[in-house]
Design a protein around this motif. Structure first.
Motif, PDB file in Angstrom:
ATOM      1  N   ASP A 150      41.661  54.702   1.529  1.00 46.30           N
ATOM      2  CA  ASP A 150      42.255  53.758   2.247  1.00 46.30           C
ATOM      3  C   ASP A 150      40.875  52.880   2.707  1.00 46.30           C
ATOM      4  OD1 ASP A 150      43.684  52.293   4.638  1.00 46.30           O
ATOM      5  OD2 ASP A 150      42.381  53.535   6.091  1.00 46.30           O
ATOM      6  N   GLU A 209      48.026  51.137  13.026  1.00 42.84           N
ATOM      7  CA  GLU A 209      47.138  51.207  11.989  1.00 42.84           C
ATOM      8  C   GLU A 209      47.898  51.388  10.704  1.00 42.84           C
ATOM      9  OE1 GLU A 209      43.235  53.147  11.585  1.00 42.84           O
ATOM     10  OE2 GLU A 209      42.973  51.943   9.501  1.00 42.84           O
ATOM     11  N   ASN A 248      42.486  57.528   7.662  1.00 47.00           N
ATOM     12  CA  ASN A 248      41.901  57.827   9.049  1.00 47.00           C
ATOM     13  C   ASN A 248      43.126  57.524  10.073  1.00 47.00           C
ATOM     14  OD1 ASN A 248      41.952  54.900   8.390  1.00 47.00           O
ATOM     15  ND2 ASN A 248      41.340  54.758  10.551  1.00 47.00           N
ATOM     16  N   ASP A 265      40.019  50.338   5.938  1.00 49.37           N
ATOM     17  CA  ASP A 265      39.815  50.107   7.392  1.00 49.37           C
ATOM     18  C   ASP A 265      39.814  51.571   7.974  1.00 49.37           C
ATOM     19  OD1 ASP A 265      39.456  47.470   7.884  1.00 49.37           O
ATOM     20  OD2 ASP A 265      41.493  47.319   6.991  1.00 49.37           O
TER      21      ASP A 265
HETATM   22 MG    MG Z   1      42.668  53.051   7.903  1.00 52.27          MG
END
Ligand code: MG
Length: 249
Positions: free
Chosen positions: A27, A63, A188, A29
Motif C-alpha cells: 500500500d 482510509e 496500515n 499512504d
Molecule cells: Mg494506507
C-alpha cells in the motif's frame, strides 16, 4: 504474536500448503509515505467546513475507500440521503485542494530500506494504492529509485471497487501473474487489511497511525508491527519463517 503461529493459522484458514514468496504488495499512504496526517487533516478541514459533524480520527478508519465512497457515507449520516455525483466531485475537489496546500509528505522511515531488501531477495515490489495522482509514478521513482516497475502497479485508474473489496490486491497479483500464496501484503489501514485478507494473501499490518492495534487485528491482520523500520528489521526472519512453515496435516 508468534510469526510461525500466524503463518500456520493463515495456511489453515485458506487451505494452502505453504507460502512460496515471489512478490510483496505495498500500500502507499501510511506505508511508503508518512502522508496520512495530511489526508486525515485535509478531510477533516473540508468536511467540518461544510458543517458536517466528524472527528479527525474517523478519516483513518475510511482510509483506502474511494473519495466518493467516503463522502457518500458522511452525507448519509448527516442528511439521511446519498450524496449526488455533483456533490461527490465538488467535495472531493475541495479535499484535494486542502491536501495539496499542505507540506509534501516525507517518505516513511524504514520504507526504502525494506524495499531494497525485498528487491535484493529477488522478490518483486508491487504497488497497490487507491490513490490516483497523475505524478505518482515519477514521484515513486524519485523517492525510491530502482524499485517499482510501472507494469506492476495498481492505482485509482485501475480500480473500480476500491478497498475493502479484494479487487485491488487481486489485480496486483494478476498483473504480476502470481497466486495469493506467493506474496504478502503490507498495509496500515483497517479497510486495506480487510482487502488483503479477503484476497487470501498473508497481510502484515504496520500501525503507523493513531488507531489502536486491535482495529487492525479485528480487520484480519495476520501479523502486526508498529512501524516500517520494525518490518525492515524482521524481514529476514519473515522470509525464513515463510520458507520453513508448512501447513500441519
Ligand atoms: Mg494506507
Amino acid at each position: 504474536m508468534i510469526l510461525e503461529t500466524a503463518i500456520q493459522k493463515y495456511l489453515e484458514r485458506n487451505g494452502y500448503e505453504r507460502i512460496s514468496l515471489k512478490a510483496v504488495l505495498f500500500d502507499m499512504d501510511g506505508v511508503l509515505y508518512d502522508s496520512m496526517k495530511n489526508h486525515a487533516g485535509a478531510w477533516y478541514k473540508t468536511i467540518c467546513g461544510l458543517g458536517i459533524d466528524c472527528t479527525p480520527e474517523e478519516f483513518y478508519m475510511h482510509e483506502g475507500r474511494t473519495g466518493a465512497g467516503t463522502i457518500d457515507i458522511l452525507f448519509r449520516r448527516m442528511y439521511g440521503r446519498p450524496a449526488t455525483e455533483e456533490e461527490k466531485q465538488k467535495v472531493y475537489q475541495m479535499k484535494a485542494e486542502n491536501f495539496n496546500a499542505m507540506a509534501k509528505p516525507e517518505c516513511m522511515p524504514g520504507a526504502y530500506r525494506l524495499l531494497c531488501q525485498v528487491k535484493a531477495a529477488g522478490l518483486q515490489p508491487v504497488l497497490v494504492t487507491g490513490s490516483g495522482q497523475v505524478s505518482l509514478i515519477d514521484r515513486l521513482n524519485r523517492s525510491f529509485p530502482g524499485i517499482f516497475d510501472s507494469r506492476y502497479m495498481v492505482t485509482a485508474f485501475d480500480v473500480k471497487l476500491g478497498k475493502p473489496h479484494p479487487e485491488p490486491y487481486l489485480m496486483g497479483l494478476s498483473k504480476y501473474g502470481i497466486r495469493p500464496d506467493e506474496a504478502f501484503v503490507v498495509e496500515n489501514a483497517p479497510l486495506g487489511v480487510e482487502a488483503g485478507s479477503a484476497a487470501g494473501i498473508f497481510t502484515v499490518a504496520v500501525n503507523t497511525g493513531p488507531l489502536p492495534d486491535n482495529v487492525l487485528l479485528d480487520a484480519g491482520a495476520d501479523y502486526l508491527l508498529s512501524s516500517m523500520t520494525k518490518l525492515s528489521e524482521e524481514f529476514p526472519a519473515i522470509m525464513q519463517a515463510m520458507q520453513e512453515t508448512k501447513r500441519k496435516k
